[in-house]
Write a protein that holds these residues in place. Structure first.
Motif, PDB file in Angstrom:
ATOM      1  N   GLU A   5      65.677   4.300  45.392  1.00 18.53           N
ATOM      2  CA  GLU A   5      67.127   4.444  45.525  1.00 18.53           C
ATOM      3  C   GLU A   5      67.638   3.888  46.856  1.00 18.53           C
ATOM      4  OE1 GLU A   5      68.500   8.196  46.486  1.00 18.53           O
ATOM      5  OE2 GLU A   5      70.544   7.824  45.771  1.00 18.53           O
ATOM      6  N   LEU A   6      66.799   4.003  47.897  1.00 21.64           N
ATOM      7  CA  LEU A   6      67.201   3.478  49.209  1.00 21.64           C
ATOM      8  C   LEU A   6      67.170   1.951  49.263  1.00 21.64           C
ATOM      9  CD1 LEU A   6      65.409   5.496  52.045  1.00 21.64           C
ATOM     10  CD2 LEU A   6      67.827   5.525  51.442  1.00 21.64           C
ATOM     11  N   GLY A   7      66.409   1.343  48.345  1.00 23.63           N
ATOM     12  CA  GLY A   7      66.276  -0.109  48.388  1.00 23.63           C
ATOM     13  C   GLY A   7      64.943  -0.572  48.952  1.00 23.63           C
ATOM     14  N   VAL A   8      63.996   0.354  49.004  1.00 21.85           N
ATOM     15  CA  VAL A   8      62.642  -0.003  49.463  1.00 21.85           C
ATOM     16  C   VAL A   8      61.965  -0.878  48.406  1.00 21.85           C
ATOM     17  CG1 VAL A   8      60.362   1.040  49.880  1.00 21.85           C
ATOM     18  CG2 VAL A   8      62.424   2.122  50.807  1.00 21.85           C
ATOM     19  N   GLU A   9      61.162  -1.870  48.853  1.00 19.53           N
ATOM     20  CA  GLU A   9      60.477  -2.744  47.883  1.00 19.53           C
ATOM     21  C   GLU A   9      58.990  -2.458  47.748  1.00 19.53           C
ATOM     22  OE1 GLU A   9      61.259  -7.015  47.600  1.00 19.53           O
ATOM     23  OE2 GLU A   9      63.046  -6.668  48.805  1.00 19.53           O
ATOM     24  N   TYR A  10      58.370  -2.100  48.861  1.00 20.67           N
ATOM     25  CA  TYR A  10      56.915  -1.897  48.868  1.00 20.67           C
ATOM     26  C   TYR A  10      56.587  -0.459  49.273  1.00 20.67           C
ATOM     27  CZ  TYR A  10      55.590  -6.883  48.719  1.00 20.67           C
ATOM     28  OH  TYR A  10      55.381  -8.184  48.350  1.00 20.67           O
ATOM     29  N   VAL A  11      55.411   0.009  48.854  1.00 21.88           N
ATOM     30  CA  VAL A  11      54.912   1.273  49.408  1.00 21.88           C
ATOM     31  C   VAL A  11      53.388   1.190  49.526  1.00 21.88           C
ATOM     32  CG1 VAL A  11      54.870   2.457  47.142  1.00 21.88           C
ATOM     33  CG2 VAL A  11      54.947   3.799  49.244  1.00 21.88           C
ATOM     34  N   ILE A  12      52.896   1.629  50.668  1.00 22.07           N
ATOM     35  CA  ILE A  12      51.446   1.721  50.869  1.00 22.07           C
ATOM     36  C   ILE A  12      50.980   3.020  50.208  1.00 22.07           C
ATOM     37  CG2 ILE A  12      49.602   2.012  52.607  1.00 22.07           C
ATOM     38  CD1 ILE A  12      51.432   0.617  54.650  1.00 22.07           C
ATOM     39  N   VAL A  13      49.885   2.969  49.476  1.00 26.28           N
ATOM     40  CA  VAL A  13      49.255   4.227  49.023  1.00 26.28           C
ATOM     41  C   VAL A  13      47.769   4.188  49.359  1.00 26.28           C
ATOM     42  CG1 VAL A  13      50.926   4.645  47.140  1.00 26.28           C
ATOM     43  CG2 VAL A  13      48.789   3.468  46.640  1.00 26.28           C
ATOM     44  N   GLY A  14      47.232   5.368  49.652  1.00 22.02           N
ATOM     45  CA  GLY A  14      45.790   5.474  49.879  1.00 22.02           C
ATOM     46  C   GLY A  14      45.319   4.966  51.223  1.00 22.02           C
ATOM     47  N   HIS A  15      46.228   4.881  52.197  1.00 20.84           N
ATOM     48  CA  HIS A  15      45.765   4.474  53.527  1.00 20.84           C
ATOM     49  C   HIS A  15      44.675   5.450  53.993  1.00 20.84           C
ATOM     50  CE1 HIS A  15      45.601   3.653  57.786  1.00 20.84           C
ATOM     51  NE2 HIS A  15      46.071   2.462  57.478  1.00 20.84           N
ATOM     52  N   SER A  16      43.705   4.951  54.710  1.00 20.28           N
ATOM     53  CA  SER A  16      42.561   5.814  55.082  1.00 20.28           C
ATOM     54  C   SER A  16      42.995   6.979  55.957  1.00 20.28           C
ATOM     55  CB  SER A  16      41.489   5.003  55.795  1.00 20.28           C
ATOM     56  OG  SER A  16      41.996   4.480  56.987  1.00 20.28           O
ATOM     57  N   GLU A  17      44.097   6.814  56.710  1.00 20.60           N
ATOM     58  CA  GLU A  17      44.566   7.955  57.517  1.00 20.60           C
ATOM     59  C   GLU A  17      45.112   9.067  56.619  1.00 20.60           C
ATOM     60  OE1 GLU A  17      46.993   5.608  60.129  1.00 20.60           O
ATOM     61  OE2 GLU A  17      45.161   4.773  60.994  1.00 20.60           O
ATOM     62  N   ARG A  18      45.699   8.705  55.499  1.00 20.21           N
ATOM     63  CA  ARG A  18      46.148   9.711  54.527  1.00 20.21           C
ATOM     64  C   ARG A  18      44.928  10.397  53.888  1.00 20.21           C
ATOM     65  NH1 ARG A  18      50.875  11.498  55.085  1.00 20.21           N
ATOM     66  NH2 ARG A  18      50.202  12.661  53.255  1.00 20.21           N
ATOM     67  N   ARG A  19      43.921   9.592  53.578  1.00 16.85           N
ATOM     68  CA  ARG A  19      42.718  10.168  52.949  1.00 16.85           C
ATOM     69  C   ARG A  19      41.998  11.071  53.952  1.00 16.85           C
ATOM     70  NH1 ARG A  19      40.909   6.636  48.267  1.00 16.85           N
ATOM     71  NH2 ARG A  19      42.174   4.757  48.297  1.00 16.85           N
ATOM     72  N   GLN A  20      41.952  10.635  55.219  1.00 18.24           N
ATOM     73  CA  GLN A  20      41.174  11.337  56.244  1.00 18.24           C
ATOM     74  C   GLN A  20      41.860  12.606  56.746  1.00 18.24           C
ATOM     75  OE1 GLN A  20      40.284   8.447  59.280  1.00 18.24           O
ATOM     76  NE2 GLN A  20      39.071   9.859  60.496  1.00 18.24           N
ATOM     77  N   TYR A  21      43.162  12.519  57.019  1.00 22.55           N
ATOM     78  CA  TYR A  21      43.841  13.656  57.670  1.00 22.55           C
ATOM     79  C   TYR A  21      44.701  14.498  56.733  1.00 22.55           C
ATOM     80  CZ  TYR A  21      42.774  10.709  61.725  1.00 22.55           C
ATOM     81  OH  TYR A  21      42.151   9.927  62.646  1.00 22.55           O
ATOM     82  N   PHE A  22      45.085  13.950  55.578  1.00 24.16           N
ATOM     83  CA  PHE A  22      46.049  14.665  54.739  1.00 24.16           C
ATOM     84  C   PHE A  22      45.546  14.931  53.323  1.00 24.16           C
ATOM     85  CE2 PHE A  22      48.319  12.295  58.026  1.00 24.16           C
ATOM     86  CZ  PHE A  22      48.889  13.363  58.715  1.00 24.16           C
ATOM     87  N   GLY A  23      44.242  14.823  53.166  1.00 24.55           N
ATOM     88  CA  GLY A  23      43.637  15.251  51.914  1.00 24.55           C
ATOM     89  C   GLY A  23      43.873  14.365  50.702  1.00 24.55           C
ATOM     90  N   ASP A  24      44.353  13.154  50.910  1.00 23.78           N
ATOM     91  CA  ASP A  24      44.511  12.270  49.743  1.00 23.78           C
ATOM     92  C   ASP A  24      43.136  11.916  49.182  1.00 23.78           C
ATOM     93  OD1 ASP A  24      47.170  12.089  49.312  1.00 23.78           O
ATOM     94  OD2 ASP A  24      47.432  10.062  50.095  1.00 23.78           O
ATOM     95  N   THR A  25      43.048  11.939  47.861  1.00 24.91           N
ATOM     96  CA  THR A  25      41.811  11.515  47.188  1.00 24.91           C
ATOM     97  C   THR A  25      42.169  10.320  46.306  1.00 24.91           C
ATOM     98  OG1 THR A  25      42.282  12.846  45.236  1.00 24.91           O
ATOM     99  CG2 THR A  25      41.075  13.926  47.036  1.00 24.91           C
TER     100      THR A  25
END
Ligand code: PGA
Length: 254
Positions: A88-108
């Motif tokens: 809705e904001l007009g964003v085109e890209y999004v990163i998913v699964g960055h290792s910092e998310r996996r390492q510090y925020f429990g993303d699997t």
């Protein structure tokens, strides 16, 4: 495989950096420096800078991305932002699964897959990050780790949806450490990724998908990394925080 079939994408990952005035300054400095780039230029900024970045980059060749998204459109998920809100904001890209998310925020890989699917459903382009830790590399399981992250991360995405997917190979030990993978190490795993995509999908998808390298990429090593046949761009952390440094990487792709 024919590299010319692929889009070269250089994306900056600002991580948790830049207040609004700092973001304005960085983007305003970057715009003239990269206006003649012949690659896709993306800046993945903190949520609080998205609107500013989108406004400032309107009618320029710079695209704006976020650094994560949630899989539900809305609901009781304190602290999360949905792919729908980004769209809705007009964003085109999004990163998913960055290792910092996996390492510090429990993303699997499973939650990463949920995030990727939601982003694709909203019409966003996804930069899906994969990469092994130092101990995984030392134990000789890099290829297993990367191919499993990829298979789970992409689960359920159709062939046509893969047009909106970019893969970023980011060895965790190379991120923010100044320790870049050698171009041979990076090429080896980017090729493994391409071959995995060929077996999951088909030759055409494997041939056309952009595979970035990330991990201490800078203006001094970009030429060598991009000279490799399976490396089609970069996801840049530290070196994307200064307009001059980031533009040197972008303009090296000419
Ligand atoms: P770096 O970060 O370029 O600072 O190593 C890359 C990334 O985390 O995407």
């Amino acid at each position: 495989m024919d590299k010319s079939k692929r889009k070269i994408i250089i994306a900056g990952n600002w991580k948790m950096n830049n207040t609004r005035p700092e973001a304005e300054k960085l983007i305003n400095n970057l715009i003239p420096l990269v206006k003649d780039a012949n690659c896709e230029v993306v800046v993945c900024v903190p949520y609080t800078n998205l609107e500013t970045a989108i406004k400032l980059t309107t009618n320029t060749n710079i695209k704006v991305g976020a650094q994560n998204c949630h899989w539900s459109d809305k609901g009781a998920f304190t602290g999360e932002i949905s792919a729908k809100m980004l769209k809705e904001l007009g964003v085109e890209y999004v990163i998913v699964g960055h290792s910092e998310r996996r390492q510090y925020f429990g993303d699997t890989s499973v939650t990463v897959n949920n995030r990727a699917k939601a982003a694709i459903d909203q019409g966003l382009k996804v930069i899906l990050c994969v990469g092994e830790s130092l101990s995984e590399r030392e134990n000789g399981i890099t290829e297993n780790v990367v191919s499993i992250q990829l298979k789970i991360g992409l689960f359920g995405l159709s062939e046509s949806e893969m047009k909106n997917v970019v893969i970023a190979y980011e060895p965790v030990w190379a991120i923010g450490t100044g320790k870049t993978a050698t171009s041979e190490q990076a090429q080896e795993i980017c090729l493994l990724i391409r071959n995995t995509l060929k077996s999951l999908y088909n030759q055409d998808i494997a041939e056309k998908i952009t595979i970035q390298y990330g991990g201490s990429m800078n203006a001094d090593n970009v030429d060598e990394l991009l000279s490799k046949i399976d490396i089609d761009g970069g996801l840049i952390g530290g070196a994307s925080l200064k307009a001059e440094d980031f533009s040197r990487i972008i303009n090296a792709t000419k």
